[in-house]
Design a protein around this motif. Structure first.
Motif, short mmCIF file in Angstrom:
data_model
loop_
_atom_site.label_atom_id
_atom_site.label_comp_id
_atom_site.label_asym_id
_atom_site.label_seq_id
_atom_site.Cartn_x
_atom_site.Cartn_y
_atom_site.Cartn_z
N LYS A 2 0.84 -1.20 0.00
CA LYS A 2 0.00 0.00 0.00
C LYS A 2 0.87 1.24 0.00
CE LYS A 2 -3.63 -2.33 2.58
NZ LYS A 2 -4.29 -2.44 3.87
N PRO A 3 0.30 2.37 -0.46
CA PRO A 3 1.07 3.63 -0.45
C PRO A 3 1.63 3.89 0.94
CG PRO A 3 -0.99 3.93 -1.61
CD PRO A 3 -1.04 2.56 -0.99
N GLY A 4 2.90 4.26 0.97
CA GLY A 4 3.55 4.55 2.24
C GLY A 4 4.29 3.37 2.84
N GLU A 5 3.84 2.15 2.52
CA GLU A 5 4.50 0.97 3.07
C GLU A 5 5.91 0.80 2.53
OE1 GLU A 5 2.17 -2.53 2.57
OE2 GLU A 5 0.59 -1.86 3.94
N LEU A 6 6.09 1.07 1.24
CA LEU A 6 7.41 0.93 0.65
C LEU A 6 8.38 1.94 1.25
CD1 LEU A 6 8.97 -0.72 -1.38
CD2 LEU A 6 8.34 0.93 -3.14
N LYS A 7 7.92 3.16 1.44
CA LYS A 7 8.76 4.19 2.05
C LYS A 7 9.16 3.78 3.47
CE LYS A 7 8.92 9.17 2.75
NZ LYS A 7 8.20 10.42 2.58
N GLU A 8 8.23 3.24 4.21
CA GLU A 8 8.50 2.77 5.57
C GLU A 8 9.47 1.59 5.55
OE1 GLU A 8 8.36 2.50 9.73
OE2 GLU A 8 7.89 4.12 8.35
N TYR A 9 9.31 0.70 4.59
CA TYR A 9 10.21 -0.44 4.44
C TYR A 9 11.65 0.04 4.26
CZ TYR A 9 12.74 -4.21 2.15
OH TYR A 9 13.69 -5.13 1.80
N PHE A 10 11.85 0.99 3.35
CA PHE A 10 13.20 1.49 3.09
C PHE A 10 13.75 2.26 4.29
CE2 PHE A 10 12.25 0.67 -1.42
CZ PHE A 10 13.35 -0.12 -1.70
N ARG A 11 12.91 2.97 5.00
CA ARG A 11 13.36 3.68 6.20
C ARG A 11 13.91 2.69 7.21
NH1 ARG A 11 12.12 4.55 11.09
NH2 ARG A 11 10.11 3.53 11.01
N LYS A 12 13.17 1.60 7.45
CA LYS A 12 13.61 0.58 8.39
C LYS A 12 14.86 -0.14 7.89
CE LYS A 12 9.20 -0.36 10.60
NZ LYS A 12 8.10 -1.31 10.79
N PHE A 13 14.91 -0.37 6.58
CA PHE A 13 16.06 -1.03 5.98
C PHE A 13 17.33 -0.21 6.23
CE2 PHE A 13 18.89 -2.10 2.43
CZ PHE A 13 18.95 -3.47 2.58
N TRP A 14 17.24 1.11 6.00
CA TRP A 14 18.38 1.99 6.23
C TRP A 14 18.81 1.97 7.69
CZ3 TRP A 14 21.73 5.08 3.49
CH2 TRP A 14 21.52 5.16 2.13
N GLU A 15 17.85 1.94 8.61
CA GLU A 15 18.17 1.96 10.03
C GLU A 15 18.82 0.67 10.50
OE1 GLU A 15 14.49 2.79 12.02
OE2 GLU A 15 14.53 4.92 11.47
N ASN A 16 18.46 -0.45 9.89
CA ASN A 16 18.91 -1.75 10.36
C ASN A 16 20.02 -2.37 9.53
OD1 ASN A 16 16.98 -1.73 12.45
ND2 ASN A 16 15.41 -2.34 10.99
N THR A 17 20.54 -1.66 8.57
CA THR A 17 21.58 -2.17 7.69
C THR A 17 22.74 -1.18 7.67
OG1 THR A 17 19.85 -3.13 6.31
CG2 THR A 17 22.04 -3.04 5.37
N PHE A 57 24.19 6.88 -4.28
CA PHE A 57 24.15 5.43 -4.22
C PHE A 57 24.16 5.00 -2.76
CE2 PHE A 57 26.28 6.67 -8.09
CZ PHE A 57 25.72 5.85 -9.06
N ALA A 58 23.58 3.85 -2.47
CA ALA A 58 23.64 3.24 -1.14
C ALA A 58 24.48 1.98 -1.28
CB ALA A 58 22.26 2.90 -0.63
N VAL A 59 25.57 1.91 -0.52
CA VAL A 59 26.49 0.77 -0.62
C VAL A 59 26.78 0.20 0.76
CG1 VAL A 59 27.54 1.70 -2.73
CG2 VAL A 59 28.57 2.21 -0.51
N THR A 60 27.19 -1.07 0.78
CA THR A 60 27.54 -1.69 2.05
C THR A 60 29.05 -1.62 2.31
OG1 THR A 60 27.68 -3.84 0.97
CG2 THR A 60 25.60 -3.29 2.07
N GLU A 61 29.81 -1.36 1.26
CA GLU A 61 31.26 -1.17 1.37
C GLU A 61 31.71 -0.42 0.12
OE1 GLU A 61 33.75 -3.06 -0.51
OE2 GLU A 61 32.16 -3.83 -1.79
N TYR A 62 32.96 0.04 0.12
CA TYR A 62 33.40 0.95 -0.93
C TYR A 62 34.17 0.30 -2.08
CZ TYR A 62 32.12 4.50 2.47
OH TYR A 62 31.44 5.27 3.35
N THR A 63 34.70 -0.88 -1.91
CA THR A 63 35.56 -1.48 -2.93
C THR A 63 34.84 -1.71 -4.25
OG1 THR A 63 36.87 -2.56 -1.20
CG2 THR A 63 37.09 -3.42 -3.44
N TYR A 64 33.66 -2.28 -4.20
CA TYR A 64 32.91 -2.61 -5.42
C TYR A 64 32.61 -1.36 -6.25
CZ TYR A 64 29.27 -4.84 -8.29
OH TYR A 64 28.51 -5.32 -9.33
#
Length: 102
Positions: A2-17, A57-64
């Protein structure tokens, strides 16, 4: 979703990754060649700036991403972060040591 759920998903993803934001300025002549490949490197968004395009970009490390960015040689500038800029400098120095001492 639903609208807003995807935005919330990415917000949580950023916080937990452990993701790091990277900003790179590309010459505008590269825009067409980056159209689809940028998504393989964690593309977030872009805006025009100083006769070019700044992409985030969102990355988990810089080498790649550093190795990919080196392929563009003098047609890019690292805007942020300094750690990525230093990684690229380190790679260029290592290459110089190898090829200047042949």
């Amino acid at each position: 979703k639903k609208p807003g759920e995807l935005k919330e998903y990415f917000r949580k993803f950023w916080e937990n990754t452990d993701l790091y934001e990277v900003k790179v300025w590309f010459e505008s002549t590269l825009a067409n060649s980056l159209a689809s490949i940028k998504y393989y490197f964690g593309f977030i968004d872009e805006h025009e700036d100083n006769d070019g395009i700044v992409m985030s970009f969102a990355v988990t490390e810089y080498t790649y991403i550093a190795n990919w960015l080196l392929t563009f040689r003098d047609k890019i500038r690292i805007v942020h972060p300094d750690e990525l800029r230093n990684k690229i400098i380190e790679s260029v120095r290592e290459l110089s040591d190898i090829y200047l001492n042949i």
